[in-house]
Write a protein that holds these residues in place. Structure first.
Motif, PDB file in Angstrom:
ATOM      1  N   LEU A   1       0.767  -1.340   0.145  1.00 35.22           N
ATOM      2  CA  LEU A   1       0.019   0.167   0.712  1.00 35.22           C
ATOM      3  C   LEU A   1       0.980   1.722  -0.195  1.00 35.22           C
ATOM      4  CD1 LEU A   1      -2.572   1.746   0.622  1.00 35.22           C
ATOM      5  CD2 LEU A   1      -2.575   0.867   2.879  1.00 35.22           C
ATOM      6  N   ARG A   2       1.329   2.056   0.829  1.00 39.56           N
ATOM      7  CA  ARG A   2       3.131   2.395   0.923  1.00 39.56           C
ATOM      8  C   ARG A   2       3.062   3.087  -0.801  1.00 39.56           C
ATOM      9  NH1 ARG A   2       5.737   5.315   4.408  1.00 39.56           N
ATOM     10  NH2 ARG A   2       7.292   7.316   3.441  1.00 39.56           N
ATOM     11  N   ARG A   3       4.367   1.673  -1.125  1.00 38.15           N
ATOM     12  CA  ARG A   3       4.717   1.999  -2.366  1.00 38.15           C
ATOM     13  C   ARG A   3       3.678   2.314  -3.886  1.00 38.15           C
ATOM     14  NH1 ARG A   3       6.224  -3.096  -1.458  1.00 38.15           N
ATOM     15  NH2 ARG A   3       5.064  -4.261  -2.288  1.00 38.15           N
ATOM     16  N   GLU A   4       2.501   1.310  -3.537  1.00 33.22           N
ATOM     17  CA  GLU A   4       1.586   2.544  -4.563  1.00 33.22           C
ATOM     18  C   GLU A   4       0.938   3.868  -4.298  1.00 33.22           C
ATOM     19  OE1 GLU A   4      -3.400   1.770  -6.417  1.00 33.22           O
ATOM     20  OE2 GLU A   4      -2.236  -0.061  -5.280  1.00 33.22           O
ATOM     21  N   LEU A   5       0.870   4.214  -2.749  1.00 35.24           N
ATOM     22  CA  LEU A   5       0.671   5.675  -2.583  1.00 35.24           C
ATOM     23  C   LEU A   5       1.919   6.556  -2.844  1.00 35.24           C
ATOM     24  CD1 LEU A   5      -0.952   5.579   0.451  1.00 35.24           C
ATOM     25  CD2 LEU A   5      -2.077   6.172  -0.975  1.00 35.24           C
ATOM     26  N   ASP A   6       3.324   6.140  -2.596  1.00 32.30           N
ATOM     27  CA  ASP A   6       4.158   6.614  -2.430  1.00 32.30           C
ATOM     28  C   ASP A   6       4.370   6.910  -4.750  1.00 32.30           C
ATOM     29  OD1 ASP A   6       5.211   6.762  -0.508  1.00 32.30           O
ATOM     30  OD2 ASP A   6       7.175   5.760  -0.671  1.00 32.30           O
ATOM     31  N   SER A   7       3.844   5.919  -4.972  1.00 32.12           N
ATOM     32  CA  SER A   7       3.849   5.561  -7.101  1.00 32.12           C
ATOM     33  C   SER A   7       3.046   7.558  -7.620  1.00 32.12           C
ATOM     34  CB  SER A   7       3.330   4.806  -7.267  1.00 32.12           C
ATOM     35  OG  SER A   7       3.161   4.864  -9.084  1.00 32.12           O
ATOM     36  N   MET A   8       1.583   7.001  -6.306  1.00 35.92           N
ATOM     37  CA  MET A   8       0.581   7.876  -6.662  1.00 35.92           C
ATOM     38  C   MET A   8       1.482   9.295  -6.671  1.00 35.92           C
ATOM     39  SD  MET A   8      -2.589   6.082  -5.477  1.00 35.92           S
ATOM     40  CE  MET A   8      -3.452   7.975  -4.518  1.00 35.92           C
ATOM     41  N   ILE A   9       1.574   9.839  -5.315  1.00 30.99           N
ATOM     42  CA  ILE A   9       2.537  11.032  -4.917  1.00 30.99           C
ATOM     43  C   ILE A   9       3.321  11.541  -5.618  1.00 30.99           C
ATOM     44  CG2 ILE A   9       3.611  11.752  -2.575  1.00 30.99           C
ATOM     45  CD1 ILE A   9       1.699  10.584  -1.192  1.00 30.99           C
ATOM     46  N   ASP A  10       3.956  10.344  -6.868  1.00 32.81           N
ATOM     47  CA  ASP A  10       5.641  10.532  -6.986  1.00 32.81           C
ATOM     48  C   ASP A  10       4.709  10.769  -8.213  1.00 32.81           C
ATOM     49  OD1 ASP A  10       7.419  10.582  -4.703  1.00 32.81           O
ATOM     50  OD2 ASP A  10       8.049   8.818  -5.620  1.00 32.81           O
ATOM     51  N   GLN A  11       3.916  10.698  -8.748  1.00 38.92           N
ATOM     52  CA  GLN A  11       3.402  11.400 -10.124  1.00 38.92           C
ATOM     53  C   GLN A  11       2.672  12.197  -9.958  1.00 38.92           C
ATOM     54  OE1 GLN A  11       1.143   8.384 -12.411  1.00 38.92           O
ATOM     55  NE2 GLN A  11       2.337   6.494 -11.320  1.00 38.92           N
ATOM     56  N   CYS A  12       2.274  13.260  -9.116  1.00 46.87           N
ATOM     57  CA  CYS A  12       1.385  14.282  -8.698  1.00 46.87           C
ATOM     58  C   CYS A  12       2.390  15.484  -9.910  1.00 46.87           C
ATOM     59  CB  CYS A  12       1.413  14.750  -7.389  1.00 46.87           C
ATOM     60  SG  CYS A  12       0.203  15.841  -7.113  1.00 46.87           S
ATOM     61  N   ARG A  13       2.018  16.556  -9.944  1.00 44.55           N
ATOM     62  CA  ARG A  13       2.376  17.934 -10.735  1.00 44.55           C
ATOM     63  C   ARG A  13       2.196  18.718 -10.454  1.00 44.55           C
ATOM     64  NH1 ARG A  13       0.135  16.234 -16.065  1.00 44.55           N
ATOM     65  NH2 ARG A  13      -0.002  14.064 -16.273  1.00 44.55           N
ATOM     66  N   CYS A  14       1.380  18.625  -9.366  1.00 46.18           N
ATOM     67  CA  CYS A  14       1.058  19.860  -8.140  1.00 46.18           C
ATOM     68  C   CYS A  14       0.741  21.258  -9.189  1.00 46.18           C
ATOM     69  CB  CYS A  14       2.081  20.825  -7.751  1.00 46.18           C
ATOM     70  SG  CYS A  14       3.172  19.194  -6.361  1.00 46.18           S
ATOM     71  N   GLY A  15      -0.129  21.079 -10.261  1.00 48.39           N
ATOM     72  CA  GLY A  15      -1.476  21.076 -10.511  1.00 48.39           C
ATOM     73  C   GLY A  15      -2.765  22.093 -10.226  1.00 48.39           C
ATOM     74  N   THR A  16      -3.241  21.814 -11.006  1.00 52.79           N
ATOM     75  CA  THR A  16      -4.736  21.998 -10.536  1.00 52.79           C
ATOM     76  C   THR A  16      -5.093  20.196 -10.424  1.00 52.79           C
ATOM     77  OG1 THR A  16      -5.375  21.841 -12.704  1.00 52.79           O
ATOM     78  CG2 THR A  16      -4.629  23.966 -11.716  1.00 52.79           C
ATOM     79  N   VAL A  17      -6.346  20.570  -9.982  1.00 47.91           N
ATOM     80  CA  VAL A  17      -7.191  18.983  -8.822  1.00 47.91           C
ATOM     81  C   VAL A  17      -7.404  18.976 -10.229  1.00 47.91           C
ATOM     82  CG1 VAL A  17      -8.907  18.416  -8.304  1.00 47.91           C
ATOM     83  CG2 VAL A  17      -8.072  20.124  -6.863  1.00 47.91           C
ATOM     84  N   ALA A  18      -7.571  19.685 -11.759  1.00 46.93           N
ATOM     85  CA  ALA A  18      -8.359  19.082 -12.738  1.00 46.93           C
ATOM     86  C   ALA A  18      -7.710  18.076 -13.092  1.00 46.93           C
ATOM     87  CB  ALA A  18      -8.582  19.893 -13.820  1.00 46.93           C
ATOM     88  N   ASP A  19      -5.857  18.144 -12.830  1.00 47.31           N
ATOM     89  CA  ASP A  19      -4.641  17.218 -13.852  1.00 47.31           C
ATOM     90  C   ASP A  19      -3.873  16.111 -12.851  1.00 47.31           C
ATOM     91  OD1 ASP A  19      -5.073  18.504 -15.780  1.00 47.31           O
ATOM     92  OD2 ASP A  19      -4.344  20.808 -15.366  1.00 47.31           O
ATOM     93  N   CYS A  20      -5.171  16.738 -11.487  1.00 46.34           N
ATOM     94  CA  CYS A  20      -4.431  15.986 -10.190  1.00 46.34           C
ATOM     95  C   CYS A  20      -4.253  14.368 -10.289  1.00 46.34           C
ATOM     96  CB  CYS A  20      -5.089  15.932  -9.433  1.00 46.34           C
ATOM     97  SG  CYS A  20      -3.837  15.197  -7.657  1.00 46.34           S
ATOM     98  N   ARG A  21      -3.060  13.894 -10.979  1.00 45.20           N
ATOM     99  CA  ARG A  21      -2.752  12.121 -10.883  1.00 45.20           C
ATOM    100  C   ARG A  21      -3.388  11.057  -9.997  1.00 45.20           C
ATOM    101  NH1 ARG A  21      -1.820  10.430 -15.415  1.00 45.20           N
ATOM    102  NH2 ARG A  21       0.397   8.854 -14.789  1.00 45.20           N
ATOM    103  N   ILE A  22      -3.428  12.289  -8.758  1.00 47.24           N
ATOM    104  CA  ILE A  22      -3.921  11.313  -7.201  1.00 47.24           C
ATOM    105  C   ILE A  22      -5.363  11.070  -7.948  1.00 47.24           C
ATOM    106  CG2 ILE A  22      -4.705  11.813  -5.176  1.00 47.24           C
ATOM    107  CD1 ILE A  22      -1.347  12.711  -4.561  1.00 47.24           C
ATOM    108  N   ILE A  23      -6.567  12.274  -7.875  1.00 46.80           N
ATOM    109  CA  ILE A  23      -7.395  12.716  -8.420  1.00 46.80           C
ATOM    110  C   ILE A  23      -7.170  10.990  -9.339  1.00 46.80           C
ATOM    111  CG2 ILE A  23      -9.425  13.857  -8.981  1.00 46.80           C
ATOM    112  CD1 ILE A  23      -8.772  13.870  -6.202  1.00 46.80           C
ATOM    113  N   GLU A  24      -7.284  11.404 -10.035  1.00 46.38           N
ATOM    114  CA  GLU A  24      -7.710  10.499 -11.052  1.00 46.38           C
ATOM    115  C   GLU A  24      -7.147   8.808 -11.106  1.00 46.38           C
ATOM    116  OE1 GLU A  24      -4.578   9.752 -15.176  1.00 46.38           O
ATOM    117  OE2 GLU A  24      -5.039  11.425 -15.070  1.00 46.38           O
TER     118      GLU A  24
END
Length: 139
Positions: A106-129
Motif C-alpha cells: 500500500l505504501r509503494r502504491e501511495l508513493d507512486s501516486m504522490i510521485d506522479q503528482c505534478r502539483c498543478g490543478t485538481v483537474a490535472d491531479c494524478r492522485i485524483i485520477e
C-alpha cells in the motif's frame, strides 16, 4: 468497594478497559461472572483483575478473541507443554507479517501516486485520477 474486591468501574480503570467491554467479556465467557454484593453490584476479585489484564495485553498485541480464549485455556493448565502456546503465537506472527507486507505494498502504491503528482490543478491531479473509478489499476 471494600476489601479485596473491585467495582466494575475500578476494574475498568485499573485495566484501561471500558465497562461495556468488561460486561461483553463476561457475556462471551472470557471473564468469569463476579460475585454480587448485597446491593447486587458486581464484586471483582484479584483473579478478575489478573485475567482481564491478560486479556487486555493479548488484545493489545493483536490476538483475536478466539486466540485469547485458547491462550487463557492453556494458561490455566500450568503443567502442560507450551507447544500449543507457541503455535498460536507463531500463527499470529504470520498474520502480522502478512499485514506488514500488505501495508508495504500500500505504501509503494501511495508513493507512486504522490510521485506522479505534478502539483498543478485538481483537474490535472494524478492522485485524483488514480482514485477515480475509471482509472486503470496500478501494478
Amino acid at each position: 468497594m471494600t476489601g479485596d474486591f473491585l467495582a466494575i468501574g475500578e476494574l475498568g480503570r485499573k485495566t484501561d478497559t471500558k465497562v461495556e467491554t468488561i460486561r461483553y467479556y463476561e457475556r462471551i465467557g472470557l471473564l468469569a461472572a463476579p460475585r454480587r454484593t448485597p446491593g447486587n453490584y458486581r464484586a471483582y476479585g484479584p483473579e478478575h483483575l489478573n485475567r482481564l489484564s491478560f486479556i487486555r495485553r493479548s488484545r493489545d498485541l493483536g490476538f483475536s478473541l478466539d486466540q485469547v480464549r485458547a491462550l487463557l485455556g492453556l494458561a490455566d493448565q500450568r503443567d502442560r507443554s507450551c507447544d500449543a502456546v507457541d503455535a498460536i503465537a507463531k500463527e499470529h506472527r504470520a498474520e502480522v507479517d502478512r499485514k506488514i507486507a500488505d501495508l508495504r505494498a500500500l505504501r509503494r502504491e501511495l508513493d507512486s501516486m504522490i510521485d506522479q503528482c505534478r502539483c498543478g490543478t485538481v483537474a490535472d491531479c494524478r492522485i485524483i485520477e488514480a482514485l477515480s473509478p475509471t482509472a486503470p489499476a496500478a501494478s
